[in-house]
Scaffold this motif. Structure first.
Motif, PDB file in Angstrom:
ATOM      1  N   ASP A  96       0.728  -1.023  -0.011  1.00  0.00           N
ATOM      2  CA  ASP A  96      -0.093  -0.170  -0.308  1.00  0.00           C
ATOM      3  C   ASP A  96       0.661   0.777  -0.265  1.00  0.00           C
ATOM      4  O   ASP A  96       0.454   2.603  -0.414  1.00  0.00           O
ATOM      5  CB  ASP A  96      -0.806   0.199   0.910  1.00  0.00           C
ATOM      6  N   ALA A  97       1.763   0.932   0.516  1.00  0.00           N
ATOM      7  CA  ALA A  97       3.017   2.392   1.219  1.00  0.00           C
ATOM      8  C   ALA A  97       3.545   2.594  -0.761  1.00  0.00           C
ATOM      9  O   ALA A  97       3.458   3.823  -0.941  1.00  0.00           O
ATOM     10  CB  ALA A  97       4.285   2.081   1.584  1.00  0.00           C
ATOM     11  N   ILE A  98       3.796   1.192  -1.055  1.00  0.00           N
ATOM     12  CA  ILE A  98       4.162   2.063  -2.875  1.00  0.00           C
ATOM     13  C   ILE A  98       3.552   2.059  -3.661  1.00  0.00           C
ATOM     14  O   ILE A  98       4.054   2.932  -3.879  1.00  0.00           O
ATOM     15  CB  ILE A  98       5.353   0.013  -3.083  1.00  0.00           C
ATOM     16  N   LEU A  99       2.217   1.062  -3.579  1.00  0.00           N
ATOM     17  CA  LEU A  99       1.005   2.207  -4.235  1.00  0.00           C
ATOM     18  C   LEU A  99       0.643   3.769  -4.244  1.00  0.00           C
ATOM     19  O   LEU A  99       1.294   4.319  -5.079  1.00  0.00           O
ATOM     20  CB  LEU A  99      -0.784   1.479  -3.848  1.00  0.00           C
ATOM     21  N   LYS A 100       1.215   4.453  -2.702  1.00  0.00           N
ATOM     22  CA  LYS A 100       0.716   5.127  -2.918  1.00  0.00           C
ATOM     23  C   LYS A 100       2.108   6.547  -3.151  1.00  0.00           C
ATOM     24  O   LYS A 100       1.472   7.273  -3.370  1.00  0.00           O
ATOM     25  CB  LYS A 100       0.543   5.698  -0.748  1.00  0.00           C
ATOM     26  N   THR A 101       2.701   6.129  -2.894  1.00  0.00           N
ATOM     27  CA  THR A 101       4.019   6.713  -3.679  1.00  0.00           C
ATOM     28  C   THR A 101       3.656   6.674  -5.343  1.00  0.00           C
ATOM     29  O   THR A 101       4.110   7.789  -5.930  1.00  0.00           O
ATOM     30  CB  THR A 101       5.955   6.082  -3.714  1.00  0.00           C
ATOM     31  N   GLY A 102       2.944   5.689  -5.792  1.00  0.00           N
ATOM     32  CA  GLY A 102       3.414   6.070  -7.296  1.00  0.00           C
ATOM     33  C   GLY A 102       1.985   6.572  -7.854  1.00  0.00           C
ATOM     34  O   GLY A 102       2.369   6.774  -9.093  1.00  0.00           O
ATOM     35  N   ASN A 218      13.395   7.267  -1.569  1.00  0.00           N
ATOM     36  CA  ASN A 218      12.276   8.687  -1.767  1.00  0.00           C
ATOM     37  C   ASN A 218      12.003   9.061  -0.771  1.00  0.00           C
ATOM     38  O   ASN A 218      11.840  10.333   0.555  1.00  0.00           O
ATOM     39  CB  ASN A 218      12.655   9.005  -2.589  1.00  0.00           C
ATOM     40  N   HIS A 219      11.074   8.013   0.076  1.00  0.00           N
ATOM     41  CA  HIS A 219       9.524   8.097   0.596  1.00  0.00           C
ATOM     42  C   HIS A 219       9.871   7.524   1.755  1.00  0.00           C
ATOM     43  O   HIS A 219       8.730   7.243   2.775  1.00  0.00           O
ATOM     44  CB  HIS A 219       8.290   7.905  -0.004  1.00  0.00           C
ATOM     45  N   SER A 220      10.821   6.632   2.191  1.00  0.00           N
ATOM     46  CA  SER A 220      10.863   5.472   3.532  1.00  0.00           C
ATOM     47  C   SER A 220      11.095   6.987   4.420  1.00  0.00           C
ATOM     48  O   SER A 220      11.616   7.550   4.267  1.00  0.00           O
ATOM     49  CB  SER A 220      11.370   4.570   3.047  1.00  0.00           C
ATOM     50  N   ARG A 221      10.547   6.305   5.957  1.00  0.00           N
ATOM     51  CA  ARG A 221       9.770   7.283   6.596  1.00  0.00           C
ATOM     52  C   ARG A 221      11.697   7.189   7.277  1.00  0.00           C
ATOM     53  O   ARG A 221      11.818   7.681   8.376  1.00  0.00           O
ATOM     54  CB  ARG A 221       9.240   7.116   7.781  1.00  0.00           C
ATOM     55  N   GLY A 222      12.160   5.726   7.670  1.00  0.00           N
ATOM     56  CA  GLY A 222      13.188   5.184   8.665  1.00  0.00           C
ATOM     57  C   GLY A 222      13.816   4.404   8.051  1.00  0.00           C
ATOM     58  O   GLY A 222      13.204   3.589   7.921  1.00  0.00           O
ATOM     59  N   PRO A 251      12.978  -0.959   5.581  1.00  0.00           N
ATOM     60  CA  PRO A 251      15.195  -1.084   5.321  1.00  0.00           C
ATOM     61  C   PRO A 251      15.554  -1.534   6.310  1.00  0.00           C
ATOM     62  O   PRO A 251      15.697  -0.559   7.265  1.00  0.00           O
ATOM     63  CB  PRO A 251      15.027   0.049   4.309  1.00  0.00           C
ATOM     64  N   ASP A 252      17.225  -1.823   6.080  1.00  0.00           N
ATOM     65  CA  ASP A 252      17.791  -1.972   6.904  1.00  0.00           C
ATOM     66  C   ASP A 252      18.608  -0.807   7.261  1.00  0.00           C
ATOM     67  O   ASP A 252      19.221  -0.018   7.409  1.00  0.00           O
ATOM     68  CB  ASP A 252      18.707  -2.916   6.518  1.00  0.00           C
ATOM     69  N   VAL A 253      19.089   0.014   6.432  1.00  0.00           N
ATOM     70  CA  VAL A 253      19.563   1.327   6.059  1.00  0.00           C
ATOM     71  C   VAL A 253      18.493   2.545   5.847  1.00  0.00           C
ATOM     72  O   VAL A 253      18.132   1.772   4.775  1.00  0.00           O
ATOM     73  CB  VAL A 253      20.649   1.639   5.714  1.00  0.00           C
TER      74      VAL A 253
END
Length: 426
Positions: A96-102, A218-222, A251-253
């Motif tokens: 869902d987060a990926i869809l929102k970005t797209g 670009n859009h992941s928060r942390g 993500p791990d980083v």
């Protein structure tokens, strides 16, 4: 381009990220984009349907005394179905987060029925599109989890070591070293190269990969923003249910934080803070990089699990020769799982499947195909203007899986071919 090169909240930025084409200008390109977006929307429903719903039906079709035995302790199989459903819902948060970005990237509405009907992207995904969404979500295990590091070490570390060996002094003098990464996928190698101080340009044709990489870069928060259960939908070759429900954090980083921290160090005069510029192009690799504008543009090309997406490897080699500077190096790591689908295939790369169809009958979609052996690939590279300087001995090669559960009773392992070739000066 700066690290935000494909962070395109403003509509005009989509064009540069999309590599000289407007997906809305061509009906086929628009269809591919819409079906990709819809496949992420359908992730949750299809995962439940194909995983637990189907299995519950089959379970209840057993003789009642049998399923009742397996429903009770110590088996608790119905409880496990519920836990798998919870894991699917957790994975769906990422989809869902990926869809929102797209949707934001392409200026599309989350409720398209209220919008222009020509921009209604919902209900367009095929089962193949949905399958690609599922494999893209799983791919975050390989590229953006701490647990996926073992796979990355085999594939990415040799590339970074070879580039450091070749360009270490130049990089230290802050002279830009430009590296092209075709088939960039979820962008981890591009990010790792930038973190190592190189100016990396990723190229990718698959919208599944592009939108997912845009989210993480670009859009992941942390760090550790999302929980991921990479193996929850697998029911075979399991030692235990604990193994099936293993979770990782992605993500791990956090890419944006790492970029900002490096920029801060650079501003303070710390040499370690040399984070290279990052860019992504969304286009057919062959079409974009074969022209005059890209001639002799890169110091190095890194192909990782990529060359076997070529229906015609000669075309790839011609393009790499074109965009590489004389004396520049081509580093390759990967197997030869030739996996083009047909002459009309748009070769989007998510290792195991190619992309959607395209109207263009050139570039990756031109007719004809051939599968070569590793020996033949080496002869072809030498024949076409390169000198192979280094080739790892197969006997000493480390094996690696591709989104492989390390505890599975079935291990699919690659022994990647690894070599470095230099473009001849004449």
């Amino acid at each position: 381009m700066d690290p935000h090169a494909h962070h395109h909240d403003e509509p005009e930025e989509v064009q540069s990220w999309a590599g000289d084409f407007d997906p809305f200008a061509d009906p086929e390109e628009r269809r591919v984009l819409f079906s990709t977006l819809d496949s992420f929307r359908q992730y949750r429903r299809t995962a439940h349907m194909n995983t637990t719903h189907r299995r519950r039906q089959a379970f209840y079709a057993l003789p009642s005394s049998h399923w009742q035995m397996l429903a009770e302790a110590p088996f608790n199989l119905l409880d496990n179905f519920n836990k798998v459903d919870d894991a699917i819902d957790a994975n769906a948060e990422l989809a869902d987060a990926i869809l929102k970005t797209g949707l934001e990237s392409f200026g599309l509405s989350a409720n398209p029925e209220e919008d222009d009907p020509t921009r209604n992207w919902q209900g367009t995904a095929t089962s193949s599109d949905v399958s690609k969404a599922h494999s893209t979500i799983r791919q975050f295990y390989r590229d953006w989890s701490a647990e996926g590091k073992a796979e990355r070490e085999v594939c990415y570390d040799p590339v970074i070591k070879a580039l450091d060996k070749e360009f270490g002094q130049r990089k230290g003098s802050r002279s830009e070293v430009k590296v092209l990464v075709p088939g960039a996928g979820l962008g981890r190698l591009v990010f790792d190269l930038c973190q190592a101080g190189f100016a990396a340009e990723g190229n990718e044709i698959s919208y599944h990969q592009l939108i997912a990489s845009s989210w993480v870069l670009n859009h992941s928060r942390g760090p550790g923003e999302h929980v991921l259960y990479p193996f929850a939908t697998q029911f075979s070759n399991l030692e235990s249910r604990t193994q099936q429900l293993r979770k990782v954090m992605i993500p791990d980083v956090h890419p944006m934080s790492a970029m900002l921290a490096a920029q801060q160090e650079q501003a303070e005069g710390n040499a370690e803070g040399n984070f290279g510029t990052m860019s992504m192009s969304a286009a057919d690799f062959v079409v974009l990089y074969r022209g005059e504008s890209q001639k002799d543009a890169f110091d190095a090309v890194a192909t990782v699990f990529f060359i076997d997406t070529a229906p015609n490897l000669i075309r790839y080699i011609e393009v790499i020769r074109n965009c590489l500077k004389p004396g520049g190096i081509w580093i390759n790591v990967g197997p030869l799982l030739w996996h083009f689908e047909s002459s009309s295939t748009r070769g989007g790369k998510s290792n195991e499947e190619t992309g959607a169809n395209t109207h263009q009958n050139d570039g990756i979609g031109e007719p004809g195909s051939v599968e070569l052996t590793d020996e033949e690939v080496m002869l072809l590279v030498e024949r076409m203007g390169f000198h192979v300087e280094e080739r790892a001995l197969r006997e000493g090669q480390r094996e690696c899986g591709y989104i492989q559960d390390p505890r599975s009773m079935l291990q699919n392992l690659y022994r990647p071919s690894r070599w470095i070739a230099r473009k001849k000066a004449t």
